[in-house]
Design a protein around this motif. Structure first.
Motif, PDB file in Angstrom:
ATOM      1  N   PRO A  31       0.813  -1.230   0.000  1.00 29.29           N
ATOM      2  CA  PRO A  31       0.000   0.000   0.000  1.00 29.29           C
ATOM      3  C   PRO A  31       0.841   1.273   0.000  1.00 29.29           C
ATOM      4  N   ALA A  32       1.984   1.236   0.665  1.00 28.41           N
ATOM      5  CA  ALA A  32       2.827   2.434   0.734  1.00 28.41           C
ATOM      6  C   ALA A  32       3.366   2.796  -0.648  1.00 28.41           C
ATOM      7  N   GLU A  33       3.828   1.799  -1.379  1.00 27.01           N
ATOM      8  CA  GLU A  33       4.341   2.040  -2.732  1.00 27.01           C
ATOM      9  C   GLU A  33       3.238   2.579  -3.634  1.00 27.01           C
ATOM     10  N   LEU A  34       2.063   1.967  -3.552  1.00 27.37           N
ATOM     11  CA  LEU A  34       0.941   2.375  -4.397  1.00 27.37           C
ATOM     12  C   LEU A  34       0.453   3.773  -4.032  1.00 27.37           C
ATOM     13  N   SER A  35       0.426   4.068  -2.742  1.00 26.23           N
ATOM     14  CA  SER A  35      -0.004   5.390  -2.292  1.00 26.23           C
ATOM     15  C   SER A  35       0.958   6.465  -2.767  1.00 26.23           C
ATOM     16  N   GLU A  36       2.245   6.173  -2.665  1.00 26.22           N
ATOM     17  CA  GLU A  36       3.250   7.150  -3.104  1.00 26.22           C
ATOM     18  C   GLU A  36       3.101   7.442  -4.585  1.00 26.22           C
ATOM     19  N   PHE A  37       2.845   6.413  -5.364  1.00 26.76           N
ATOM     20  CA  PHE A  37       2.707   6.620  -6.806  1.00 26.76           C
ATOM     21  C   PHE A  37       1.426   7.384  -7.117  1.00 26.76           C
ATOM     22  N   ALA A  38       0.342   7.091  -6.389  1.00 20.68           N
ATOM     23  CA  ALA A  38      -0.930   7.774  -6.636  1.00 20.68           C
ATOM     24  C   ALA A  38      -0.828   9.272  -6.360  1.00 20.68           C
ATOM     25  N   ARG A  39      -0.017   9.638  -5.381  1.00 20.90           N
ATOM     26  CA  ARG A  39       0.097  11.047  -4.978  1.00 20.90           C
ATOM     27  C   ARG A  39       1.272  11.763  -5.645  1.00 20.90           C
ATOM     28  N   ARG A  40       2.048  11.036  -6.416  1.00 21.43           N
ATOM     29  CA  ARG A  40       3.236  11.631  -7.038  1.00 21.43           C
ATOM     30  C   ARG A  40       2.824  12.671  -8.079  1.00 21.43           C
ATOM     31  N   PRO A  41       3.423  13.868  -8.054  1.00 23.44           N
ATOM     32  CA  PRO A  41       3.085  14.881  -9.069  1.00 23.44           C
ATOM     33  C   PRO A  41       3.390  14.367 -10.475  1.00 23.44           C
ATOM     34  N   LEU A  42       2.533  14.702 -11.399  1.00 28.90           N
ATOM     35  CA  LEU A  42       2.733  14.266 -12.779  1.00 28.90           C
ATOM     36  C   LEU A  42       3.862  15.061 -13.432  1.00 28.90           C
ATOM     37  N   PRO A  43       4.578  14.454 -14.366  1.00 29.87           N
ATOM     38  CA  PRO A  43       5.603  15.200 -15.104  1.00 29.87           C
ATOM     39  C   PRO A  43       4.960  16.316 -15.921  1.00 29.87           C
ATOM     40  N   ASP A  44       5.778  17.260 -16.320  1.00 30.57           N
ATOM     41  CA  ASP A  44       5.294  18.343 -17.170  1.00 30.57           C
ATOM     42  C   ASP A  44       4.794  17.766 -18.496  1.00 30.57           C
ATOM     43  N   ARG A  45       3.676  18.305 -18.974  1.00 32.70           N
ATOM     44  CA  ARG A  45       3.117  17.812 -20.236  1.00 32.70           C
ATOM     45  C   ARG A  45       4.073  18.006 -21.406  1.00 32.70           C
ATOM     46  N   ALA A  46       5.003  18.949 -21.270  1.00 28.15           N
ATOM     47  CA  ALA A  46       5.970  19.174 -22.342  1.00 28.15           C
ATOM     48  C   ALA A  46       6.843  17.942 -22.562  1.00 28.15           C
ATOM     49  N   ASP A  47       7.066  17.192 -21.498  1.00 23.80           N
ATOM     50  CA  ASP A  47       7.810  15.934 -21.616  1.00 23.80           C
ATOM     51  C   ASP A  47       6.790  14.838 -21.908  1.00 23.80           C
ATOM     52  N   GLN A  48       6.408  14.740 -23.161  1.00 28.56           N
ATOM     53  CA  GLN A  48       5.285  13.891 -23.539  1.00 28.56           C
ATOM     54  C   GLN A  48       5.504  12.427 -23.185  1.00 28.56           C
ATOM     55  N   ALA A  49       6.718  11.943 -23.382  1.00 32.27           N
ATOM     56  CA  ALA A  49       6.989  10.531 -23.104  1.00 32.27           C
ATOM     57  C   ALA A  49       6.811  10.222 -21.621  1.00 32.27           C
ATOM     58  N   ALA A  50       7.379  11.068 -20.769  1.00 34.16           N
ATOM     59  CA  ALA A  50       7.274  10.846 -19.323  1.00 34.16           C
ATOM     60  C   ALA A  50       5.836  11.019 -18.849  1.00 34.16           C
ATOM     61  N   PHE A  51       5.137  12.002 -19.424  1.00 30.86           N
ATOM     62  CA  PHE A  51       3.753  12.256 -19.021  1.00 30.86           C
ATOM     63  C   PHE A  51       2.858  11.071 -19.406  1.00 30.86           C
ATOM     64  N   SER A  52       3.015  10.576 -20.620  1.00 29.56           N
ATOM     65  CA  SER A  52       2.209   9.438 -21.071  1.00 29.56           C
ATOM     66  C   SER A  52       2.498   8.198 -20.239  1.00 29.56           C
ATOM     67  N   ARG A  53       3.754   8.015 -19.902  1.00 31.57           N
ATOM     68  CA  ARG A  53       4.133   6.857 -19.082  1.00 31.57           C
ATOM     69  C   ARG A  53       3.461   6.937 -17.710  1.00 31.57           C
ATOM     70  N   ALA A  54       3.504   8.119 -17.100  1.00 34.86           N
ATOM     71  CA  ALA A  54       2.934   8.288 -15.759  1.00 34.86           C
ATOM     72  C   ALA A  54       1.428   8.058 -15.758  1.00 34.86           C
ATOM     73  N   THR A  55       0.723   8.583 -16.754  1.00 33.26           N
ATOM     74  CA  THR A  55      -0.731   8.411 -16.789  1.00 33.26           C
ATOM     75  C   THR A  55      -1.116   6.962 -17.063  1.00 33.26           C
ATOM     76  N   ALA A  56      -0.305   6.272 -17.849  1.00 35.92           N
ATOM     77  CA  ALA A  56      -0.576   4.851 -18.093  1.00 35.92           C
ATOM     78  C   ALA A  56      -0.395   4.042 -16.812  1.00 35.92           C
ATOM     79  N   LEU A  57       0.627   4.375 -16.050  1.00 32.43           N
ATOM     80  CA  LEU A  57       0.889   3.639 -14.813  1.00 32.43           C
ATOM     81  C   LEU A  57      -0.154   3.944 -13.739  1.00 32.43           C
ATOM     82  N   LEU A  58      -0.747   5.137 -13.792  1.00 33.90           N
ATOM     83  CA  LEU A  58      -1.802   5.462 -12.832  1.00 33.90           C
ATOM     84  C   LEU A  58      -3.005   4.537 -13.000  1.00 33.90           C
TER      85      LEU A  58
END
Length: 243
Positions: A67-94
């Motif tokens: 739960p701690a790992e999952l909670s940390e990821f759920a609350r982690r700030p999203l990358p800047d949309r300008a970094d499209q690859a990182a942003f898409s990766r983060a939203t997919a993992l959410l």
């Protein structure tokens, strides 16, 4: 003899010079090669050693029981949309985090409240916890078909919240106003659509919803009194038919 001696000296000098020049060139080549190898090693050492492919990370988070790992990821700030690859990766993992029942309920509600991403909201709309589905039902970024589906949720609180979402279609609102299990509070909300709220709403559609509210047995007396003075004759007649 003198000329021969001179030529011999010149040959000797040339022979001595050639190895020296070759050695110099070899030294230069070796130095350049060493610099290239050093640059490559530096680049490799700068690359993240813990990088994990998207599919591997997705599956790990989807099956995580931490739960701690999952909670940390759920609350982690999203990358800047300008970094499209990182942003898409983060939203997919959410999506993986949202669909994991080991993610704390508070974090799933947080995602349902704040995320605008359809893949995440669809996953959360199927959550076994009603409070999570209710948070999705209230999310203003819902697609109308998704919030429409939540108007049919088995839990009244989820249905009522979905009916109050501005993304809900008029068809779903009409069906909600006709629902004999709708509570008075929800009917109060539907009963003023097109008059006191959403004044720019389509006149015919909004009056159909208000008429259905007037005919619903759970509508409060206060709302019926208000609908008795509705600008639509059909709504007023519906109220009169109940007297």
């Amino acid at each position: 003899m003198t000329k021969l001696g001179i030529m011999t000296d010149e040959n000797t000098t040339t022979q001595r010079t050639q190895p020296t020049e070759a050695a110099t060139e070899a030294a230069i080549d070796t130095g350049a090669q060493q610099r290239d190898q050093g640059a490559q090693a530096a680049a490799e050492s700068a690359a993240p050693v813990d990088f994990e492919p998207l599919t591997a990370t997705y599956e790990r988070l989807r099956h995580s029981t931490d739960p701690a790992e999952l909670s940390e990821f759920a609350r982690r700030p999203l990358p800047d949309r300008a970094d499209q690859a990182a942003f898409s990766r983060a939203t997919a993992l959410l999506e993986a985090v949202a669909g994991n029942p080991h993610t704390p309920v508070a974090d799933r509600v947080f995602l349902a409240d704040t995320m605008p991403f359809p893949n995440v909201l669809v996953k959360l709309s199927e959550d076994p916890e009603p409070s999570v589905r209710q948070a999705v039902a209230a999310n203003g970024d819902d697609k109308n078909w998704l919030v429409g589906r939540l108007t049919k949720d088995p839990v009244p609180a989820v249905r009522d919240t979905a009916l109050k979402n501005k993304r809900t279609s008029w068809k779903m609102r009409l069906e909600g106003a006709q629902d004999p299990t709708a509570d008075a509070e929800t009917l109060d909300f539907l009963g003023v659509l097109g008059t006191e709220s959403e004044e720019g709403a389509p006149a015919v559609l909004s009056s159909m919803v208000r008429r259905a509210v007037a005919l619903n047995p759970n509508t409060s007396e206060a709302m019926l009194a208000k609908l008795a003075n509705d600008p639509s004759a059909e709504v007023r007649h519906a109220v009169e038919s109940r007297r």
